[in-house]
Design a protein around this motif. Structure first.
Motif, short mmCIF file in Angstrom:
data_model
loop_
_atom_site.label_atom_id
_atom_site.label_comp_id
_atom_site.label_asym_id
_atom_site.label_seq_id
_atom_site.Cartn_x
_atom_site.Cartn_y
_atom_site.Cartn_z
N ALA A 1 30.52 47.06 39.73
CA ALA A 1 31.53 46.54 38.79
C ALA A 1 32.31 45.40 39.44
N ALA A 2 32.65 45.55 40.71
CA ALA A 2 33.35 44.48 41.43
C ALA A 2 32.46 43.25 41.58
N ARG A 3 31.20 43.47 41.88
CA ARG A 3 30.25 42.36 42.08
C ARG A 3 30.12 41.50 40.83
N LEU A 4 30.27 42.12 39.68
CA LEU A 4 30.11 41.41 38.40
C LEU A 4 31.39 40.73 37.92
N ALA A 5 32.46 40.79 38.71
CA ALA A 5 33.74 40.20 38.31
C ALA A 5 33.64 38.68 38.19
N PRO A 6 34.48 38.09 37.33
CA PRO A 6 34.54 36.63 37.26
C PRO A 6 34.94 36.04 38.60
N SER A 7 34.46 34.82 38.85
CA SER A 7 34.74 34.17 40.13
C SER A 7 34.74 32.66 39.93
N ALA A 8 35.75 31.98 40.47
CA ALA A 8 35.85 30.51 40.35
C ALA A 8 34.60 29.86 40.92
N CYS A 9 33.96 29.01 40.14
CA CYS A 9 32.73 28.31 40.53
C CYS A 9 31.65 29.29 40.97
N ASN A 10 31.72 30.52 40.50
CA ASN A 10 30.79 31.59 40.87
C ASN A 10 30.71 31.76 42.39
N SER A 11 31.81 31.53 43.06
CA SER A 11 31.87 31.56 44.52
C SER A 11 31.66 32.96 45.10
N GLN A 12 32.16 33.98 44.40
CA GLN A 12 32.03 35.37 44.84
C GLN A 12 32.45 35.55 46.31
N PRO A 13 33.72 35.23 46.63
CA PRO A 13 34.17 35.23 48.03
C PRO A 13 34.54 36.62 48.55
N TRP A 14 33.63 37.58 48.42
CA TRP A 14 33.94 38.94 48.79
C TRP A 14 32.73 39.64 49.40
N LEU B 1 40.50 40.16 40.78
CA LEU B 1 39.68 40.52 39.62
C LEU B 1 38.62 41.55 39.99
N ALA B 2 37.97 41.34 41.13
CA ALA B 2 36.94 42.29 41.59
C ALA B 2 37.55 43.66 41.85
N THR B 3 38.74 43.67 42.45
CA THR B 3 39.43 44.93 42.74
C THR B 3 39.78 45.67 41.46
N ALA B 4 40.27 44.95 40.47
CA ALA B 4 40.61 45.58 39.20
C ALA B 4 39.38 46.21 38.55
N GLN B 5 38.28 45.49 38.55
CA GLN B 5 37.07 46.03 37.94
C GLN B 5 36.55 47.23 38.72
N LEU B 6 36.64 47.19 40.04
CA LEU B 6 36.23 48.31 40.87
C LEU B 6 37.05 49.55 40.52
N CYS B 7 38.37 49.38 40.44
CA CYS B 7 39.26 50.52 40.17
C CYS B 7 39.07 51.06 38.76
#
Length: 177
Positions: free
Chosen positions: A33-46, A109-115
């Motif tokens: 769920a965290a992996r699928l979170a929105p990300s600026a420029c699809n950067s996925q900095p996590w 955003l990733a944290t929120a989706q994870l939780c």
């Protein structure tokens, strides 16, 4: 299955966990769920470190307890450590131009989706920002150049009732133009 608002209402910071292991499949769903979170420029900095072993969990808990904080983590059966990775070039350039730091927003955003996924799985979570980063990096073999941004305590809540959410009234936080 309930509505999205029902899910939001059920999610709360859990500080009282049952002595029960969290299934790996549920941890993986939360990270997905965290992996699928929105990300600026699809950067996925996590990136994520799932801490579930009986040997490492208590050591992570101690890294979260400096100055008397987060004592409840002694009873937590698992943690998910969230690491900030270097953002993609487009997101870094865009951030400079717009005077924005997108990586922390993306991680939020990733944290929120994870939780929220954890809540959907019947798990409780607590987002922790107070920890000894140097000790945690050493324990988890995370390179010094990277930053640990958050640690999510995750497990089955020992509390059977939800606390009342105390939030500002909608009129205090929104204006229409």
């Amino acid at each position: 299955m309930g509505s999205f608002f029902d899910l939001i209402a059920r999610r709360e910071s859990c500080r009282n966990y049952l002595d029960k292991k969290v299934e790996q499949e549920k941890i993986e769903k939360c990270i997905e769920a965290a992996r699928l979170a929105p990300s600026a420029c699809n950067s996925q900095p996590w990136s994520f470190v799932a801490v579930c072993s009986d040997e490492v969990v208590p050591k992570v808990a101690k890294c979260l307890q400096e100055m008397g904080m987060n004592k409840f983590t002694d009873k937590c059966p698992a943690f998910i450590v969230i690491i900030e990775e270097k953002a993609e070039l487009a997101a870094r350039i865009g951030g400079k131009i717009m005077d924005q730091k997108y990586a922390p927003i993306d991680i939020g955003l990733a944290t929120a989706q994870l939780c929220l996924q954890a809540t959907e799985e019947g798990l409780g979570t607590c987002i922790i920002g107070w920890f000894n980063e140097l000790k945690l990096k050493k324990l988890l073999d995370i390179t010094p150049q990277k930053r640990i941004r958050l640690v999510i305590a995750i497990g089955y809540s020992a509390d059977e009732t939800l606390r009342e959410k105390k939030r500002k009234e909608i009129g205090e936080i929104v204006s229409y133009k």
